[in-house]
Design a protein around this motif. Structure first.
Motif, mmCIF file in Angstrom:
data_model
loop_
_atom_site.group_PDB
_atom_site.id
_atom_site.type_symbol
_atom_site.label_atom_id
_atom_site.label_comp_id
_atom_site.label_asym_id
_atom_site.label_seq_id
_atom_site.Cartn_x
_atom_site.Cartn_y
_atom_site.Cartn_z
ATOM 1 N N ALA A 56 0.831 -1.210 0.000
ATOM 2 C CA ALA A 56 0.000 0.000 0.000
ATOM 3 C C ALA A 56 0.866 1.261 0.000
ATOM 4 N N GLY A 57 1.957 1.243 0.760
ATOM 5 C CA GLY A 57 2.847 2.397 0.785
ATOM 6 C C GLY A 57 3.488 2.658 -0.565
ATOM 7 N N ASN A 58 3.883 1.588 -1.253
ATOM 8 C CA ASN A 58 4.450 1.735 -2.587
ATOM 9 C C ASN A 58 3.437 2.305 -3.571
ATOM 10 N N PHE A 59 2.191 1.871 -3.453
ATOM 11 C CA PHE A 59 1.166 2.345 -4.376
ATOM 12 C C PHE A 59 0.787 3.811 -4.160
ATOM 13 N N THR A 60 1.008 4.342 -2.966
ATOM 14 C CA THR A 60 0.523 5.692 -2.664
ATOM 15 C C THR A 60 1.628 6.736 -2.512
ATOM 16 N N GLY A 61 2.863 6.311 -2.252
ATOM 17 C CA GLY A 61 3.926 7.283 -1.978
ATOM 18 C C GLY A 61 4.142 8.283 -3.089
ATOM 19 N N GLY A 108 7.253 1.624 2.448
ATOM 20 C CA GLY A 108 6.795 1.621 1.067
ATOM 21 C C GLY A 108 6.683 3.023 0.494
ATOM 22 N N VAL A 109 6.194 3.967 1.309
ATOM 23 C CA VAL A 109 6.104 5.352 0.862
ATOM 24 C C VAL A 109 7.494 5.902 0.565
ATOM 25 N N ALA A 327 4.128 14.850 -17.313
ATOM 26 C CA ALA A 327 4.912 15.683 -16.395
ATOM 27 C C ALA A 327 4.237 15.871 -15.043
ATOM 28 N N HIS A 328 2.896 15.839 -15.005
ATOM 29 C CA HIS A 328 2.196 16.088 -13.750
ATOM 30 C C HIS A 328 1.955 14.823 -12.939
ATOM 31 N N ALA A 329 2.402 13.656 -13.441
ATOM 32 C CA ALA A 329 2.099 12.398 -12.739
ATOM 33 C C ALA A 329 3.304 11.475 -12.686
ATOM 34 N N VAL A 330 4.510 12.053 -12.608
ATOM 35 C CA VAL A 330 5.708 11.222 -12.509
ATOM 36 C C VAL A 330 5.646 10.344 -11.259
ATOM 37 N N GLY A 331 5.251 10.939 -10.140
ATOM 38 C CA GLY A 331 5.146 10.177 -8.903
ATOM 39 C C GLY A 331 4.082 9.104 -8.980
ATOM 40 N N GLY A 332 2.950 9.410 -9.608
ATOM 41 C CA GLY A 332 1.889 8.416 -9.747
ATOM 42 C C GLY A 332 2.334 7.215 -10.553
#
Length: 405
Positions: A56-61, A108-109, A327-332
């Motif tokens: 879950a942390g990996n999916f949301t960080g 995970g985050v 560019a606005h969703a690199v983290g996602g």
């Protein structure tokens, strides 16, 4: 390697120290069944819930980083995770069901935020090398950590494992705050309409090869993780003990430390999906070696092939997700990859264990088949995708896609 920014090299130093003291991942089950006095089933349940927190942390960080800044999220998660680890030995046993998943969630985050921070700091064309540097630092630390953790646990107590891990995580937060600028690499560039435009589903539908890759990574991670669950049981059933298993697994770290950076440099201009697909095929071929019999030669060959496959697919896939992200969703996008790349931690042991218990002769042929199929699918997607390979950063002249936060 001149295209890798100084901040990434410094960040890799912190990753190395943090990996050295990340003992709890290795010894948590022994701690629960030993000093905590839990039965095997209950310890497995607690560990499994902790694994869910990690996924879950990996999916949301990365998503948090897109909104609040990757550096800021990394600092916050490291601080919280370190504090929780320090307190964990004092927590009553019933509360471990909540505290251990919280620590794993923070871990995970940190993993996802760290990947996103590298992605927005490094321009396209140098990301494979940058992620290879981070992975080498992590693997180098993890090679040293388990023996050191064993000395702490046996010489002092298991409680010191959590103290060391907690202090190392807090150090990573302080180190990151010092070496990564507060401005310039904080979060992904904002969407043109403030983030209310095309959603994730539309972004992914516009990139079908990314969807293919994510599905293949789910499959390969379940296969890959068998080396830590059913593989040692398989060796024990054939008279090969724990010490030999430890030496075989150590081959993985050695091969990665020797070859990851040279491979990233040599293949940096090759099409990413071709490199990734080849790596997945090698993982499947590694398990296929076990069909030739159980012995030193076959098990060593199996681990070498797994290591080579890991070198090819893990670094390249992480960089590919950064290159493909808007560019606005690199983290996602980094969170998506980080999440699917650890699903095997939760799904691998029960699925592999159930198959090995009912039909042990089918496990390794199925692993080889799934690895080959996942690799072939990615290779096919690569042939259908005519996106040119990224040029080196010094040729593109493009800055990192980052803004202040």
């Amino acid at each position: 390697m001149k295209d890798v920014p100084k901040a990434v090299w410094l960040l890799a130093g912190g990753v190395f120290v943090n990996a050295v003291v990340s003992f709890t991942f290795v010894f948590v089950f022994v701690y629960l069944t030993g000093p905590r006095g839990l039965g095997t089933a209950e310890a497995g349940l607690v560990t499994g819930i902790g694994g869910v927190g990690l996924v879950a942390g990996n999916f949301t960080g990365g998503w948090f980083g897109d909104r609040h800044g990757h550096r800021r999220v990394l600092l916050a998660a490291s601080a919280v995770g370190g504090a929780v680890l320090l307190c964990l030995p004092l927590v009553p046993t019933p509360l471990l069901y909540a505290v251990l998943p919280a620590a794993q969630y923070a871990s995970g985050v940190v993993r996802a935020a760290n990947a996103a921070l590298v992605a927005v700091t490094v321009p396209e064309g140098a990301r494979r090398q940058a992620f290879a540097v981070i992975r080498c630092a992590s693997n180098g630390g993890f090679t040293i950590g388990p023996p050191l953790g064993a000395l702490l646990a046996t010489g002092l107590s298991y409680d010191w494992l959590f103290v060391g891990d907690g202090l190392g995580t807090l150090f990573f937060a302080l180190w990151t705050a010092r070496v990564v600028p507060a401005r310039g690499a904080a979060r992904s560039a904002a969407a043109p309409d403030g983030g209310r435009g095309r959603g994730l589903r539309r972004e992914l539908r516009a990139r079908p090869a990314v969807l293919v890759l994510l599905g293949a990574i789910v499959v390969i991670d379940i296969v890959y993780r068998q080396q830590y669950s059913t593989f040692p049981v398989f060796l024990a059933d054939h008279g090969i003990g724990t010490r030999a298993f430890g030496l075989i697994v150590a081959i993985n770290g050695g091969v990665i430390l020797l070859l990851e950076l040279p491979a990233a440099l040599t293949l940096r201009n090759r099409p990413a999906l071709g490199v990734i697909g080849t790596g997945l095929v090698l993982v499947g071929a590694g398990y296929g070696m076990l069909l030739l019999g159980v012995g030193i030669a076959t098990t060593v060959a199996m681990m070498v092939l797994l290591s080579l496959g890991e070198i090819l697919y893990k670094t390249t896939a992480t960089a590919y997700m950064a290159d493909e992200a808007p560019a606005h969703a690199v983290g996602g996008f980094q969170s998506l990859y980080a999440g699917v790349s650890v699903v095997g931690v939760v799904l691998g042991p029960p699925l592999g264990g159930a198959l090995y218990a009912t039909a042990p002769g089918l496990l390794w042929p199925l692993c080889a088949l799934l690895g080959g199929a996942a690799g072939a699918t990615v290779l096919y997607a690569g042939r259908r995708t005519r996106r040119p390979a990224a040029r080196p950063a010094h040729e593109t002249g493009s800055p990192a896609a980052a803004v202040a936060g």
